[in-house]
Motif scaffolding. Structure first.
Motif, mmCIF file in Angstrom:
data_model
loop_
_atom_site.group_PDB
_atom_site.id
_atom_site.type_symbol
_atom_site.label_atom_id
_atom_site.label_comp_id
_atom_site.label_asym_id
_atom_site.label_seq_id
_atom_site.Cartn_x
_atom_site.Cartn_y
_atom_site.Cartn_z
ATOM 1 N N ASP A 9 0.753 -6.761 1.518
ATOM 2 C CA ASP A 9 0.178 -6.051 2.670
ATOM 3 C C ASP A 9 1.237 -5.220 3.392
ATOM 4 O OD1 ASP A 9 -2.429 -6.862 2.356
ATOM 5 O OD2 ASP A 9 -2.179 -8.680 3.574
ATOM 6 N N VAL A 10 2.443 -5.765 3.470
ATOM 7 C CA VAL A 10 3.528 -5.025 4.114
ATOM 8 C C VAL A 10 3.802 -3.739 3.331
ATOM 9 C CG1 VAL A 10 6.017 -5.079 4.615
ATOM 10 C CG2 VAL A 10 4.581 -7.047 5.214
ATOM 11 N N LYS A 11 3.813 -3.856 2.006
ATOM 12 C CA LYS A 11 4.065 -2.679 1.164
ATOM 13 C C LYS A 11 2.975 -1.625 1.345
ATOM 14 C CE LYS A 11 6.981 -4.484 -2.438
ATOM 15 N NZ LYS A 11 7.059 -5.144 -3.722
ATOM 16 N N LYS A 12 1.719 -2.086 1.383
ATOM 17 C CA LYS A 12 0.616 -1.134 1.607
ATOM 18 C C LYS A 12 0.718 -0.537 3.007
ATOM 19 C CE LYS A 12 -2.699 -2.946 -1.691
ATOM 20 N NZ LYS A 12 -3.579 -4.109 -1.900
ATOM 21 N N GLY A 13 1.032 -1.388 3.966
ATOM 22 C CA GLY A 13 1.167 -0.937 5.362
ATOM 23 C C GLY A 13 2.211 0.150 5.518
ATOM 24 N N ARG A 14 3.260 0.063 4.719
ATOM 25 C CA ARG A 14 4.323 1.063 4.785
ATOM 26 C C ARG A 14 3.767 2.459 4.454
ATOM 27 N NH1 ARG A 14 10.079 1.248 4.309
ATOM 28 N NH2 ARG A 14 10.568 3.342 3.608
ATOM 29 N N LYS A 15 2.929 2.518 3.432
ATOM 30 C CA LYS A 15 2.329 3.808 3.051
ATOM 31 C C LYS A 15 1.408 4.320 4.150
ATOM 32 C CE LYS A 15 2.850 3.597 -1.884
ATOM 33 N NZ LYS A 15 2.764 2.239 -2.472
ATOM 34 N N LEU A 16 0.658 3.369 4.754
ATOM 35 C CA LEU A 16 -0.280 3.758 5.810
ATOM 36 C C LEU A 16 0.455 4.266 7.053
ATOM 37 C CD1 LEU A 16 -2.728 0.732 5.392
ATOM 38 C CD2 LEU A 16 -3.027 3.078 4.545
ATOM 39 N N PHE A 17 1.633 3.720 7.287
ATOM 40 C CA PHE A 17 2.462 4.138 8.429
ATOM 41 C C PHE A 17 2.789 5.630 8.294
ATOM 42 C CE2 PHE A 17 6.642 4.574 10.545
ATOM 43 C CZ PHE A 17 6.446 3.877 11.727
ATOM 44 N N GLU A 18 3.130 6.005 7.078
ATOM 45 C CA GLU A 18 3.451 7.408 6.810
ATOM 46 C C GLU A 18 2.194 8.278 6.916
ATOM 47 O OE1 GLU A 18 5.368 7.929 3.044
ATOM 48 O OE2 GLU A 18 6.456 9.695 3.777
ATOM 49 N N LYS A 19 1.140 7.744 6.315
ATOM 50 C CA LYS A 19 -0.124 8.477 6.279
ATOM 51 C C LYS A 19 -0.690 8.718 7.681
ATOM 52 C CE LYS A 19 -4.422 8.190 3.647
ATOM 53 N NZ LYS A 19 -5.218 7.255 2.844
ATOM 54 N N ALA A 20 -0.567 7.720 8.538
ATOM 55 C CA ALA A 20 -1.124 7.847 9.893
ATOM 56 C C ALA A 20 -0.265 8.734 10.786
ATOM 57 C CB ALA A 20 -1.279 6.462 10.518
ATOM 58 N N GLY A 21 0.891 9.167 10.269
ATOM 59 C CA GLY A 21 1.712 10.105 11.035
ATOM 60 C C GLY A 21 2.682 9.458 12.005
ATOM 61 N N CYS A 22 2.862 8.162 11.880
ATOM 62 C CA CYS A 22 3.791 7.477 12.788
ATOM 63 C C CYS A 22 5.203 8.032 12.647
ATOM 64 C CB CYS A 22 3.812 5.967 12.516
ATOM 65 S SG CYS A 22 2.178 5.200 12.433
ATOM 66 N N VAL A 23 5.523 8.516 11.414
ATOM 67 C CA VAL A 23 6.881 9.014 11.152
ATOM 68 C C VAL A 23 7.230 10.262 11.956
ATOM 69 C CG1 VAL A 23 7.125 8.004 8.847
ATOM 70 C CG2 VAL A 23 5.999 10.222 9.117
ATOM 71 N N THR A 24 6.219 10.933 12.520
ATOM 72 C CA THR A 24 6.516 12.096 13.359
ATOM 73 C C THR A 24 7.486 11.718 14.478
ATOM 74 O OG1 THR A 24 4.199 12.638 13.032
ATOM 75 C CG2 THR A 24 5.410 14.013 14.587
#
Ligand code: HEC
Ligand code: HEC
Length: 753
Positions: free
Chosen positions: A609-624
Motif C-alpha cells: 500500500d505504501v508503494k501504491k500510495g507513493r504513485k498516488l502522491f505524485e499523481k495527486a500533485g502533492c509534489v508541486t
C-alpha cells in the motif's frame, strides 16, 4: 492512610519476605520462579543498579553502548563498556542479575547482554523506536514501550522471545507515543496481577475539543495495562493546572490587552503537563514530573513553561488533583549567583526523571535543562514540595545539587544513601551522597567526540539542551542571574523542541498561532548546504536568527554580542545582516540542528500500500509543493541576507503558498504577543509548505496545529486539490499510508520548481 512508620515496617517486612521465601520453598515448585527481585515497584530508566547494589549500568545513547560502573566501596569506576544497537535509551537487569536488556531506539531492537561474559548474546526485534523497558516484579516478563508504533512488546525472559504485542490503538497512531513505563508490585510471586503505567509523551487535545493556544487546551495521558489480560484497560487524563502561581500582563486568547510589563499581575496563567518522560510509583500513587506548557501570549520567560509534579491515585486510576508547580516559590527566592554571575537561583526546567528514597517520602527531580537535581518531599496526602519560599521574604529551603550537563536519569541505591545521575551531554554519571546532599564523584561513562566537526556539533547540542550555559567567562549579562540562554534558567530550545523535534504545542507568537516545528525539517542531512526558509510565514532564513527566541522568549542574554560583551542590538530576522558567522556558539547550534533525525515511521517502505500510495502522491500533485530532499519546496535559494525585492511584509514571498488553511473565524487566529496582540494573524499571503519528513510523529498538523490526522488534512480541496485519488476510499488510504511512511529512509521526489 498508613502512618509513615507502619509503611516502612511493611517495606522492611517485604524485604525480609523477598529474601527468605525462595529459601523456605527450596524444594517446592516456587523455586522454578526466578529469585524474587525487589519489593519495590519498577520504572523505566536510562540508569539502573544491579540487585546486589554493586554495579550501576548506564546507557550511552550517542555512543551506541552501555557502561558498567563499579560502585562497591565507593570505587565509582567504569569497568566495562559494551557495544549495543543504535541509540540505546533505557535498560534493565534481569531479576537474577545475569542479563541486561537494552532498548535500542533507532534499531528497533532489545540487546540482551550476559553479565557473565559481557557479550551481547541475543538481539530481539521489537516495535518502532523502543524508548523504555521495565521488568515485572518477579522478573518473568520484560515490557518494551515502542514509542513510534503505539504498542508494548512483551518478552518472556526465560526464552527471550516476544510473546505478545499489546496495542494502545488499533493501528499505529502518531498521537499515541508510549515513552515511559512503571509497573506496580503487590509483593507476591504472581506477575499476572500487576498494572503497567505507560505515559504518552506529548499532551493531547481532549476528544472533540481542539483548542490550540489555550493554557488548558491539552492534557497528559497515562495508559493502564493489565498484566493478566495483556491489554489496555484504562486511560488516565493528567489534568492541566489552572493557576500556576505566575501571572501575566494579558492574555491573547482571552482578548485581554497586554498591560504595562511592570504590572504583570493581570491574568493567572495555567499550564498543561507535556513531555511525559518519566513516571514513578510510590505507595498507592504514581508521580509524573512534566514540562507545563503555557502557550497563550504574551510570551514572557516566566509564563512560558513550568515544572509540574502530577500525582495519580492508583486506587481510582484518576488524577489525584494534587499537582504542584515546582517553579512557583522560586520567584520569591533571594537571588544567588556564582562568581561568573550564572544563576544559582534557577528554575526546575524540563524535569526529566525522578526517584524516591525507599524508606522515606523524600525524592529527587532531575532538571535536565538546569543541570541539577532538586529535593522533593511528599506530604501525608502525597502532594510534592521542593520547600520553596511561600511568599516574598520567606527564604525557603530548596536543596539543589548541581550535576553534569543535561541530566536525564536518576537511580537511588537500596540503602537510600546514594543517588546516581545520568548526564546525557557530558556523558558521565554524578554520584551524589543523599544523606548530606553533596556530589562525591563524577564518573565518565563514554568519551566525547574527538574530531573537530563532531565536537562543534556536540557544543551545539549542549547549548540546545541547556537553560544556563555557556559559562560566562566573566562576561556581562544584562543583569546578574540572567544567563546566556535564559532568565534564571527558565527556558531553552528543548522545552519546545524535545530531541530537536516538536512539543506538539501551538504557541501564540508574534505571527499568530504557531505550532512548534520539528527541526528535522531544516537541512538535507546528506548535503547540509540545502536548507529551509524558516517558519510558517517564511520570516527567518538562518537557525542563528533564533537567537531572538533566546533573548525574547526565554529572557536570556543571548550569544551574539559586541566586543564589549553587550548584547548586539543588530540581530533581526531577514535583514539587514546575516546572523551566520557572528558567534561560534550560535553557529554550533545550527550545526547541531543540521543533524537532527526524523522520527522513524512504523510503516515499511516495502509495504504494498505504501508503494501504491507513493504513485498516488505524485499523481495527486502533492509534489508541486512537497518535493526535493526536504519534502518541501521552501528551499533557501539565496545567501542571507535576502535582496529587498524578495521580501514582502517581512516574508520571503516566493516560497509561500495559499492553501486555504487560514480560518479567520477561529478564536486563536490572532497575533499572540507584542503591541499588536489580538489583531489578525499573518497568513493572507499563504504559508511555507511543511516538510513531510517524519510526519507520522510530528503532529498535530498545520501552522495552527488544528488537525490531528492526515485524513483531516486531505479534506481541504484548496490545499490538496480534487484529484479522484482522494475520493476513492482505497486509494485515499494508500496515499495516507505513504504520507505516514515518509522518513529519512524514503527516496525523495525531484524538486519541482
Ligand atoms: C516557546 C517555544 C519555543 C522555544 C523555546 C523555541 N522554539 Fe523554535 N519554534 C517554536 C515555534 C512555535 C516555531 C514555529 C514558528 C513559526 O512558524 O513562526 C519554531 C520554529 C523554529 C525553527 C524553524 C524551523 C523550520 O523548519 O521552519 C527553528 C530553526 C527553531 N525553531 C529553532 C529554535 C532554537 C535554536 C531554539 C532555542 C534557541 C528554539 N527554537 C526555541 C517554538 C519554540
Ligand atoms: C500548493 C502547494 C501544496 C500542495 C499541492 C500540497 N500541499 Fe500540503 N501543504 C502545503 C502548505 C503551504 C502547508 C502548510 C499549511 C499550513 O500550515 O497552514 C502544507 C501542509 C501539509 C501537511 C501538514 C504537515 C504538518 O506537519 O503540518 C500535510 C500532511 C500535507 N501538506 C500533505 C499534502 C498532500 C498529501 C498533498 C497532496 C494530496 C499536499 N499536501 C499538497 C502546500 C501544499
Amino acid at each position: 492512610m498508613l502512618s509513615r512508620k507502619r509503611r516502612s515496617l511493611i517495606i522492611i517486612g517485604l524485604f525480609v519476605l523477598g529474601v527468605l521465601l525462595p529459601v523456605i520453598n527450596k524444594n517446592s515448585e516456587i523455586t522454578k520462579v526466578k529469585a524474587f527481585a525487589s519489593p519495590f515497584p519498577n520504572n523505566s530508566s536510562p540508569i539502573v543498579l544491579n540487585n546486589g547494589n554493586r554495579f550501576v549500568w548506564v546507557v550511552n545513547p550517542d555512543n551506541n553502548s552501555v557502561t558498567r560502573i563499579d560502585i562497591g566501596d565507593e570505587r565509582n569506576f567504569p569497568t566495562i563498556t559494551i557495544a549495543v544497537g543504535r541509540e540505546p535509551q533505557s535498560l534493565v537487569l534481569s531479576a537474577d542479575d545475569t542479563k541486561v536488556y537494552v532498548a535500542n531506539t533507532v534499531d528497533g531492537t532489545v540487546s540482551v547482554i550476559s553479565t557473565a561474559t559481557s557479550q551481547v548474546v541475543n538481539t530481539i526485534k521489537v516495535g518502532t523506536e523502543p524508548r523504555a523497558v521495565v521488568l515485572s516484579p518477579n522478573g518473568t516478563k520484560l515490557y518494551v514501550a515502542n514509542s513510534n508504533s503505539s504498542s508494548l512488546s512483551v518478552i518472556d525472559t526465560k526464552t527471550d522471545k516476544v510473546t505478545k504485542e499489546i496495542r494502545l490503538s488499533a493501528a499505529p497512531d502518531g498521537n499515541i507515543r508510549p515513552y515511559a513505563l512503571a509497573i506496580t508490585n503487590d509483593g507476591d510471586f504472581d506477575d499476572n496481577d500487576e498494572r503497567i503505567l505507560v505515559t504518552n509523551f506529548l499532551a493531547q487535545y481532549r476528544p472533540n475539543d481542539v483548542r490550540p493556544g489555550f493554557d488548558d487546551g491539552k492534557a497528559g495521558q497515562v495508559f493502564i495495562i493489565d498484566t493478566a489480560r495483556e491489554l489496555l484497560t484504562d486511560t488516565i487524563t493528567v489534568e492541566p493546572m489552572m493557576d500556576t502561581g505566575f501571572s501575566s500582563n494579558g492574555s491573547a486568547i482571552k482578548r485581554i490587552a497586554a498591560g504595562p510589563s511592570d504590572r504583570p499581575n493581570l491574568v493567572a496563567t495555567g499550564a498543561f503537563p507535556n513531555l511525559l518522560n518519566s513516571i514513578v510509583i510510590k505507595g498507592n500513587k504514581a508521580y509524573l514530573a512534566a514540562t507545563g506548557s503555557q502557550p497563550d501570549g504574551p510570551v514572557r520567560f516566566n509564563t512560558n513553561v513550568q515544572s509540574l509534579l502530577s500525582v495519580i491515585d492508583l486506587q481510582s486510576n484518576r488524577d489525584a488533583n494534587l499537582t504542584t508547580n515546582m517553579n512557583f516559590g522560586i520567584q520569591f527566592e533571594p537571588d544567588k549567583f556564582d562568581l561568573q554571575n550564572n544563576p544559582l537561583t534557577r528554575f526546575v526546567t524540563v524535569p526529566y526523571a525522578l526517584a524516591f528514597k525507599k524508606t522515606s517520602n523524600t525524592g529527587y527531580v532531575v532538571s535536565s535543562l538546569s543541570n541539577m537535581i532538586v529535593q522533593v518531599n511528599l506530604d501525608d496526602q502525597g502532594k510534592g514540595s521542593i520547600n520553596a519560599p511561600k511568599a516574598m521574604g520567606d527564604p525557603g529551603n530548596i536543596t539543589r545539587i548541581l550535576v553534569g550537563k543535561n541530566p536525564r536519569g536518576i537511580i537511588i541505591r537500596n540503602d537510600d544513601t546514594r543517588a546516581y545521575v545520568m548526564n546525557y551531554v557530558s556523558r558521565d554519571v554524578t554520584v551524589v551522597d543523599i544523606v548530606n546532599n553533596k556530589v562525591i564523584a563524577t564518573v565518565t561513562s563514554a568519551p566525547q567526540p574527538t574530531d573537530q566537526r563532531s565536537q562543534f556539533i556536540q557544543r551545539g547540542k549542549e547549548l540546545f539542551n541547556t537553560s544556563i550555559g555557556p559559562i560566562f567567562d566573566g562576561q556581562a549579562a544584562t543583569f546578574k542571574g540572567q544567563g546566556r540562554m535564559s532568565n534564571h534558567g527558565m527556558g531553552g530550545c528543548f522545552e519546545c523542541h524535545p530531541e530537536g523535534l516538536s512539543d506538539g504545542v501551538v504557541w501564540m507568537f508574534p505571527d499568530g498561532p504557531r505550532r512548534a516545528i520539528p527541526l528535522n525539517w531544516d537541512f538535507d542531512k546528506k548535503n547540509p548546504s540545502i536548507e529551509r526558509v524558516y517558519n510558517f510565514s517564511a520570516n527567518r532564513d538562518e537557525v542563528q536568527d533564533f537567537e531572538l527566541n533566546t533573548r525574547n522568549v526565554s529572557g536570556g542574554a543571548g550569544l551574539i554580542r559586541l566586543a564589549n560583551n553587550e548584547q548586539d542590538p543588530m540581530v533581526a530576522n531577514l535583514t539587514p545582516l546575516a546572523n551566520t558567522g557572528r558567534n561560534p556558539d550560535q553557529d554550533a547550534i545550527a550545526a547541531y540542528v543540521s543533524t537532527i533525525r526524523a522520527p522513524i515511521s512504523p510503516f515499511s517502505q516495502d509495504d504494498l500500500d505504501v508503494k501504491k500510495g507513493r504513485k498516488l502522491f505524485e499523481k495527486a500533485g502533492c509534489v508541486t509543493c512537497h518535493s526535493g530532499s526536504l519534502w518541501s519546496t521552501a528551499i533557501r535559494d539565496f545567501s542571507p541576507p535576502p535582496a529587498a525585492d524578495r521580501i514582502k511584509d517581512g516574508q520571503i514571498l516566493s516560497v509561500l503558498k495559499k492553501v486555504g488553511t487560514l480560518d479567520r473565524n477561529k478564536t486563536h487566529e490572532i497575533i499572540g504577543t507584542g503591541a499588536t496582540m489580538g489583531q489578525p494573524s499573518r497568513g493572507d499571503d499563504g504559508f511555507n509548505p511543511s516538510s513531510l519528513l517524519g510526519v507520522y510523529a510530528n503532529g498535530p498538523y498545520l501552522h495552527d496545529g488544528s488537525l490531528t490526522t492526515i485524513d483531516q488534512v486531505l479534506n481541504n480541496p484548496n490545499h490538496v486539490g480534487t484529484n479522484k485519488v482522494l475520493s476513492s476510499p482505497k486509494k485515499r488510504a494508500q496515499l495516507i499510508k505513504f504520507v505516514l511512511s515518509i522518513d529519512d529512509r524514503t527516496e525523495p521526489f525531484p524538486l519541482k520548481k
